[in-house]
Design an enzyme around this catalytic site. Structure first.
Site, PDB file in Angstrom:
ATOM      1  N   ARG A  51       0.872  -1.173   0.000  1.00 13.95           N
ATOM      2  CA  ARG A  51       0.000   0.000   0.000  1.00 13.95           C
ATOM      3  C   ARG A  51       0.907   1.220   0.000  1.00 13.95           C
ATOM      4  O   ARG A  51       2.114   1.137   0.036  1.00 13.95           O
ATOM      5  CB  ARG A  51      -0.971   0.007   1.194  1.00 13.95           C
ATOM      6  CG  ARG A  51      -0.542  -0.646   2.519  1.00 13.95           C
ATOM      7  CD  ARG A  51       0.622  -0.044   3.195  1.00 13.95           C
ATOM      8  NE  ARG A  51       0.473   1.397   3.342  1.00 13.95           N
ATOM      9  CZ  ARG A  51       1.513   2.215   3.544  1.00 13.95           C
ATOM     10  NH1 ARG A  51       2.751   1.736   3.594  1.00 13.95           N
ATOM     11  NH2 ARG A  51       1.345   3.498   3.674  1.00 13.95           N
ATOM     12  N   GLY A  52       0.254   2.365  -0.190  1.00 16.03           N
ATOM     13  CA  GLY A  52       1.022   3.602  -0.356  1.00 16.03           C
ATOM     14  C   GLY A  52       1.025   3.987  -1.822  1.00 16.03           C
ATOM     15  O   GLY A  52       1.417   3.166  -2.665  1.00 16.03           O
ATOM     16  N   ALA A  53       0.602   5.196  -2.131  1.00 26.26           N
ATOM     17  CA  ALA A  53       0.366   5.555  -3.537  1.00 26.26           C
ATOM     18  C   ALA A  53       1.532   5.233  -4.469  1.00 26.26           C
ATOM     19  O   ALA A  53       1.369   4.501  -5.454  1.00 26.26           O
ATOM     20  CB  ALA A  53      -0.018   7.036  -3.607  1.00 26.26           C
ATOM     21  N   ARG A  94      -7.680  -0.274  -6.481  1.00 29.50           N
ATOM     22  CA  ARG A  94      -7.960   0.742  -5.460  1.00 29.50           C
ATOM     23  C   ARG A  94      -8.194   2.065  -6.185  1.00 29.50           C
ATOM     24  O   ARG A  94      -7.478   2.406  -7.122  1.00 29.50           O
ATOM     25  CB  ARG A  94      -6.807   0.871  -4.446  1.00 29.50           C
ATOM     26  CG  ARG A  94      -6.688  -0.310  -3.492  1.00 29.50           C
ATOM     27  CD  ARG A  94      -5.677  -0.059  -2.392  1.00 29.50           C
ATOM     28  NE  ARG A  94      -6.193   0.819  -1.342  1.00 29.50           N
ATOM     29  CZ  ARG A  94      -5.447   1.323  -0.362  1.00 29.50           C
ATOM     30  NH1 ARG A  94      -4.137   1.081  -0.338  1.00 29.50           N
ATOM     31  NH2 ARG A  94      -5.972   2.098   0.570  1.00 29.50           N
ATOM     32  N   GLN A 197      -1.093   2.187  10.106  1.00 30.97           N
ATOM     33  CA  GLN A 197       0.136   2.343   9.309  1.00 30.97           C
ATOM     34  C   GLN A 197       1.229   3.079  10.104  1.00 30.97           C
ATOM     35  O   GLN A 197       2.408   2.817   9.950  1.00 30.97           O
ATOM     36  CB  GLN A 197      -0.139   3.138   8.019  1.00 30.97           C
ATOM     37  CG  GLN A 197      -0.965   2.394   6.980  1.00 30.97           C
ATOM     38  CD  GLN A 197      -2.433   2.671   7.057  1.00 30.97           C
ATOM     39  OE1 GLN A 197      -2.953   2.938   8.155  1.00 30.97           O
ATOM     40  NE2 GLN A 197      -3.143   2.591   5.935  1.00 30.97           N
ATOM     41  N   ASP A 238      -2.220  10.677  -1.793  1.00 30.50           N
ATOM     42  CA  ASP A 238      -2.612   9.651  -2.756  1.00 30.50           C
ATOM     43  C   ASP A 238      -3.066  10.260  -4.062  1.00 30.50           C
ATOM     44  O   ASP A 238      -3.080   9.587  -5.101  1.00 30.50           O
ATOM     45  CB  ASP A 238      -3.716   8.781  -2.148  1.00 30.50           C
ATOM     46  CG  ASP A 238      -3.167   7.979  -0.994  1.00 30.50           C
ATOM     47  OD1 ASP A 238      -2.978   8.553   0.104  1.00 30.50           O
ATOM     48  OD2 ASP A 238      -2.857   6.792  -1.196  1.00 30.50           O
ATOM     49  N   ASN A 248      -5.574  12.244   1.117  1.00 27.19           N
ATOM     50  CA  ASN A 248      -4.616  11.500   1.912  1.00 27.19           C
ATOM     51  C   ASN A 248      -5.351  10.708   2.977  1.00 27.19           C
ATOM     52  O   ASN A 248      -6.570  10.818   3.126  1.00 27.19           O
ATOM     53  CB  ASN A 248      -3.575  12.441   2.534  1.00 27.19           C
ATOM     54  CG  ASN A 248      -2.328  11.685   2.975  1.00 27.19           C
ATOM     55  OD1 ASN A 248      -1.746  10.916   2.210  1.00 27.19           O
ATOM     56  ND2 ASN A 248      -1.944  11.873   4.221  1.00 27.19           N
ATOM     57  N   LYS A 249      -4.591   9.895   3.719  1.00 25.53           N
ATOM     58  CA  LYS A 249      -5.195   9.016   4.707  1.00 25.53           C
ATOM     59  C   LYS A 249      -6.172   9.756   5.623  1.00 25.53           C
ATOM     60  O   LYS A 249      -5.888  10.878   6.055  1.00 25.53           O
ATOM     61  CB  LYS A 249      -4.068   8.389   5.545  1.00 25.53           C
ATOM     62  CG  LYS A 249      -4.502   7.385   6.579  1.00 25.53           C
ATOM     63  CD  LYS A 249      -5.416   6.298   6.022  1.00 25.53           C
ATOM     64  CE  LYS A 249      -4.764   5.608   4.859  1.00 25.53           C
ATOM     65  NZ  LYS A 249      -5.698   4.794   4.057  1.00 25.53           N
TER      66      LYS A 249
END
Ligand SMILES: CSC[C@H]1O[C@H](OP(=O)(O)O)[C@H](O)[C@@H]1O
Length: 346
Positions: A51-53, A94, A197, A238, A248-249
């Protein structure tokens, strides 16, 4: 100060297939999956093995190589039809991180320009995307660290390090560089519910680098700022819309509102592959809704009363007016707006 080691990697290409560090198991276990087909990689992205853009984009690029290898071996005369189906499935794994679509489109456009076996050229392209991301992170690390005064303390949210990128990190790359430059007094990290995370990944990365890190529950961030204990909030992204709005998150928007209220500066760090000039503003960015169970449980155990429901947006939108600076490898934009973002991306 010695250069920090840069050994952590979220993914690695091997002749056997694409190796992914299973981030669902960190920090208690370091275990790798070896994936040999595109559909398995799409599932791994959806299930947040990786995960993570930027990491999702790089992983998708390698998945395109796996797709081409499988499709060309099966039907050399007409591999493109199946390859296009694989790319569509991959792009849908995603919805929020634009890096995924960016990588899929770049790989598909190249693939369809090739004659004969496309695999060698596609593998070189995927490796170039990976290497360019790492180089961008070091550039952003230096640029972002230069914005930070000596003796500062910083707060970060979610994980934006080597596990979220090709290596070194975006916001965490700035923190690594600022620490190497002896600029930081303290690093705080939100645990980042529900997927943790921050607690599971950012803390693990910083401990590997011997950088002291203090974890806090997400709800403590505003009080930390009220106490005057941080001068910067530094986060990743993201997707950045054309006007500078940032996806973002979940929890990033709350941190930005608190930061503005308490005079704490707010920095977003992301490579240009995260900037989406085709999306005008944050309201147009798709926000991934994830399973209620992620909120209703922790560590696989229920934490909520049986029968309770949950609302689980994986991201939120921070408006450009709450952002002091966006750091990319192409340059820095202060007080972002559409004109400034467009000048950055030409
Ligand atoms: C380097 S950007 C990482 C970005 O991705 C995270 O989301 P997720 O863990 O769900 O993929 C978070 O938004 C980070 O800022």
């Amino acid at each position: 100060m010695e250069k920090l080691h840069d050994a952590i990697r979220a993914m690695a290409w091997t002749d056997a297939g694409l190796e992914l560090l299973d981030q669902r198991k960190l920090p208690l276990a370091e275990s790798w999956l070896v994936l040999c087909d595109c559909a398995s990689v799409a599932r791994a992205i959806r299930d947040m093995v990786v995960r993570g853009a930027p990491a999702i984009g790089i992983t998708a690029a390698y998945a395109a190589v796996l797709a081409a290898r499988e499709r060309y071996a099966r039907q050399p005369s007409d591999w493109r039809t199946g390859f296009a189906i694989d790319m569509q499935n991959l792009a849908q794994s995603r919805p929020t991180a634009v890096n995924l679509v960016w990588a899929v489109e770049r790989m598909q456009q190249l693939a369809f320009s090739l004659n004969g076996n496309p695999v060698p050229v596609l593998l070189s392209e995927a490796q170039a995307i990976h290497e360019q991301d790492i180089a961008a992170n070091y550039t952003m690390g230096e640029r972002g660290a230069a914005c930070i005064d000596d003796g500062s303390s910083v707060l970060t949210h979610c994980n934006t390090g080597s596990l979220a990128t090709g290596g070194y990190g975006t916001a965490l790359g700035v923190i690594r560089s600022a620490w190497s430059d002896n600029k930081l007094n303290a690093v705080y990290a939100d645990e980042t519910r529900p997927w943790l995370q921050g607690a599971r990944l950012t803390a693990w990365e910083l401990v590997q680098d011997s950088i002291p890190v203090t974890l806090l529950v997400d709800g403590a961030a505003a009080w930390l700022m009220q106490q005057g204990r941080v001068q910067w909030v530094i986060v990743g992204s993201d997707r950045i819309a054309a006007n500078g709005d940032v996806a973002n998150k979940i929890g990033t928007y709350a941190a930005a509102v608190a930061a503005r209220h308490h005079g704490v500066r707010f920095m977003v760090v992301a490579p240009s592959s995260t900037v989406d000039m085709g999306t005008a503003c944050g309201a147009d960015i798709p926000i991934e809704m994830r399973a209620e169970q992620e909120v209703l449980s922790a560590g696989g155990q229920p934490v909520a009363a049986n029968g309770a429901q949950a609302w689980n947006p994986a991201f939120d939108i921070t408006p450009a007016e709450l952002i002091d600076v966006i750091v990319t490898e192409r340059g820095i934009v202060e007080h972002p707006d559409t004109v400034k973002m467009r000048s950055l991306m030409v």
